[in-house]
Design a protein around this motif. Structure first.
Motif, PDB file in Angstrom:
ATOM      1  N   PHE A 196       0.835  -1.203   0.000  1.00  0.00           N
ATOM      2  CA  PHE A 196       0.000   0.000   0.000  1.00  0.00           C
ATOM      3  C   PHE A 196       0.873   1.256   0.000  1.00  0.00           C
ATOM      4  O   PHE A 196       0.635   2.203  -0.750  1.00  0.00           O
ATOM      5  CB  PHE A 196      -0.923  -0.008   1.220  1.00  0.00           C
ATOM      6  N   LEU A 197       1.908   1.261   0.846  1.00  0.00           N
ATOM      7  CA  LEU A 197       2.805   2.417   0.901  1.00  0.00           C
ATOM      8  C   LEU A 197       3.631   2.542  -0.371  1.00  0.00           C
ATOM      9  O   LEU A 197       3.901   3.661  -0.835  1.00  0.00           O
ATOM     10  CB  LEU A 197       3.716   2.303   2.125  1.00  0.00           C
ATOM     11  N   ILE A 198       4.041   1.410  -0.958  1.00  0.00           N
ATOM     12  CA  ILE A 198       4.784   1.457  -2.225  1.00  0.00           C
ATOM     13  C   ILE A 198       3.928   2.125  -3.294  1.00  0.00           C
ATOM     14  O   ILE A 198       4.405   2.969  -4.068  1.00  0.00           O
ATOM     15  CB  ILE A 198       5.198   0.046  -2.653  1.00  0.00           C
ATOM     16  N   CYS A 199       2.660   1.761  -3.352  1.00  0.00           N
ATOM     17  CA  CYS A 199       1.740   2.381  -4.313  1.00  0.00           C
ATOM     18  C   CYS A 199       1.623   3.875  -4.053  1.00  0.00           C
ATOM     19  O   CYS A 199       1.673   4.686  -4.987  1.00  0.00           O
ATOM     20  CB  CYS A 199       0.374   1.707  -4.222  1.00  0.00           C
ATOM     21  N   GLY A 200       1.487   4.260  -2.781  1.00  0.00           N
ATOM     22  CA  GLY A 200       1.370   5.672  -2.455  1.00  0.00           C
ATOM     23  C   GLY A 200       2.606   6.467  -2.839  1.00  0.00           C
ATOM     24  O   GLY A 200       2.507   7.553  -3.416  1.00  0.00           O
TER      25      GLY A 200
END
Length: 537
Positions: A196-200
């Protein structure tokens, strides 16, 4: 045989999956109501998108901008949360029916039938696909019901479900790797949060369009299933091929899990458990010490989340203030959630409301651990010693309270570091201390309520405990944005916790929260004295 396994899973999971699916669809429908009421014009929506692209940190917690139209703007705001709900439903389902069944002895019974060791994993994968299909259809129906385009609605629901299928595979694989369901769930959740953080981050460093209403993802986003789901761009491009990436990865992970299940002994794992100490520490001589030993790993994870919330609560205040000066709708939305007028205070209160959710999750997880110990038979061994059931449960309550305080304390540290790094006014630290302490009391309410459920209806401890948090989050965090009446929002403990408004401390529902904690704890301990141990179904 697979039909019988699916029927058995449907009976066990009917209520739980209904809450996940209906809750996701409800968030989709209420998201439309909130957007329409807060960002009624295209100019307001375009201004927020421009502000988000100019301050990419906002994209860490939102979707991929694809335009200022009403439908695409809704997807920008809520799609990541729809995908998270689908992912959590899927990975918990995968672990519960594989590693969880092995721990509780059901796996061995099923393996002794012609089903063998691999068919239950196949049935779990099929069960997860059916659940995600239902989630996709109901979410699409919610979008259509509020007047959005049917084709885009179906693609939006399908994108959230496709991300869920990916994490269904993650959960199945983690169940083969880890020795316990707790370890498998922890591994799966950390993978979910990391991606999720990688996507953000990938969205934040992407390339904005000239009119600042659309963002092209960077290569980093394409390393995350959440990025694939967002790049479907529902209601805008309506691309289907990114969904194939999600489904393909979920299929590969599921097939690998099935192969691994056929190669290992029942009850074993591919990642060996860490060897224990030769002799126990003095702390393990008490039931409370044992409860802490079981909960400390999860406490560390929740504390890291609390620390990050504290940092963001104070460092983003300046960013939000700048955005609010250019787009009053943003400031209005933050103020609706927080209930205060000052932008700095409103931003901090909004983030610390999220902290209340994290702290509640940490406390409920501890009480749920007591139920897991009961179903696995280890609680019976402990209670065979001269230890009263009341004292045993009180140990878990004490640990739950301590874990809540650790999570909130980590947020205080993060808030202080954020203030120091921004050279901001230290008056925010007072606001953080008041708001965080209030959210700690709200989190205590969830812990004692789950303990009360544990004594009254043990089999509902885990599903109902987590469902209450989800329900309270929707009311307390999103209710003001969705336009829900105050009396309904205030049914949520996190929505009625004390806040700071200007120079005044507004206690709001502090006294009934404190009373609920005391009464709930006493009732749970009193009822525990009268009930016997209740095994799993």
């Amino acid at each position: 045989m697979i039909g019988a396994l699916l029927a058995q899973r449907a009976r066990r999971d009917g209520r739980q999956l209904s809450m996940w699916v209906v809750g996701t669809a409800a968030m989709a429908g209420l998201g439309y109501v909130g957007v329409v009421s807060s960002f009624a014009t295209e100019q307001e929506r375009a201004a927020l998108l421009a502000a988000a692209l100019a301050n990419p940190v906002i994209l860490l917690f939102r979707g991929l901008p694809s335009g200022a139209e009403e439908a695409t703007f809704i997807i920008f705001l809520i799609f990541p949360w729809l995908a998270i709900l689908a992912s959590m439903m899927s990975l918990f389902l995968a672990v519960r029916h594989t590693r969880g069944d092995e721990e509780e002895g059901r796996g061995e019974l099923v393996a002794a039938t012609p089903a063998g060791r691999t068919l239950p994993v196949i049935a779990t994968a099929a069960h997860g696909i059916i659940a995600n299909s239902a989630l996709a259809l109901l979410t699409a129906a919610a979008f259509v019901a509020v007047g959005l385009d049917p084709a885009g609605s179906l693609i939006a629901g399908g994108a959230a479900a496709a991300v869920g299928v990916t994490f269904l595979g993650v959960g199945l694989l983690a169940a083969q790797l880890m020795r316990t369901s707790r370890g498998a769930n922890a591994l799966s959740v950390w993978i979910m949060l990391t991606t999720f953080l990688i996507c953000g981050f990938g969205n934040a460093i992407g390339t904005p369009s000239d009119d600042l209403t659309r963002m092209e993802s960077s290569w980093l986003t394409w390393l995350s299933p959440f990025g694939w789901g967002e790049n479907v761009r529902a209601f805008s491009d309506n691309l289907l091929w990114p969904l194939l990436l999600c489904l393909a990865l979920g299929g590969v992970l599921s097939a690998t899990a099935i192969l691994m299940a056929s190669r290992r002994d029942l009850g074993e794992s591919f990642v060996a458990e860490r060897l224990g100490r030769a002799s126990a520490t003095p702390a393990l001589s008490t039931s409370t010490g044992l409860a802490w030993r079981l909960a400390r790993g999860g406490a560390l994870g929740w504390a890291i989340g609390g620390f990050l919330v504290g940092v963001l609560a104070t460092t983003l205040a300046t960013v939000v203030e700048e955005i609010g000066a250019e787009n009053p709708s943003v400031q209005e939305m933050i103020n609706q959630i927080a209930g205060v007028g000052d932008v700095d205070q409103a931003t901090l209160t909004t983030f610390f409301t999220m902290l209340g959710v994290l702290a509640a999750c940490a406390g409920v997880q501890v009480i749920c651990r007591a139920r897991q110990e009961e179903t696995r038979g280890t609680a019976e061994i402990v209670l065979a010693a001269p230890l009263a059931r009341v004292r045993w449960l009180s140990g878990y309550l004490v640990v739950a309270f301590v874990v809540v305080l650790i999570v909130v304390g980590a947020a205080f540290v993060g808030a202080a570091m954020g203030i120091a790094s921004q050279d901001s006014s230290w008056h925010l630290m007072r606001d953080a201390l008041v708001t965080g302490s209030g959210q700690a009391v709200a989190a205590f309410v969830f812990a004692v309520t789950t303990a009360l459920i544990f004594t009254l209806t043990p089999r509902l401890t885990i599903p109902l405990g987590w469902a209450l948090i989800a329900f309270a989050t929707v009311l307390g965090l999103f209710g003001p944005v969705f336009g829900l009446p105050d009396w309904l929002v205030h049914l949520s403990p996190i929505g009625v916790a004390p806040i700071v408004s200007g120079d005044e401390i507004d206690a709001r529902g502090l006294w009934w929260l404190a009373g609920a904690v005391i009464v709930g704890a006493l009732a749970a301990l009193s009822l525990m004295r009268q009930r016997e141990l209740a095994p799993a179904e």
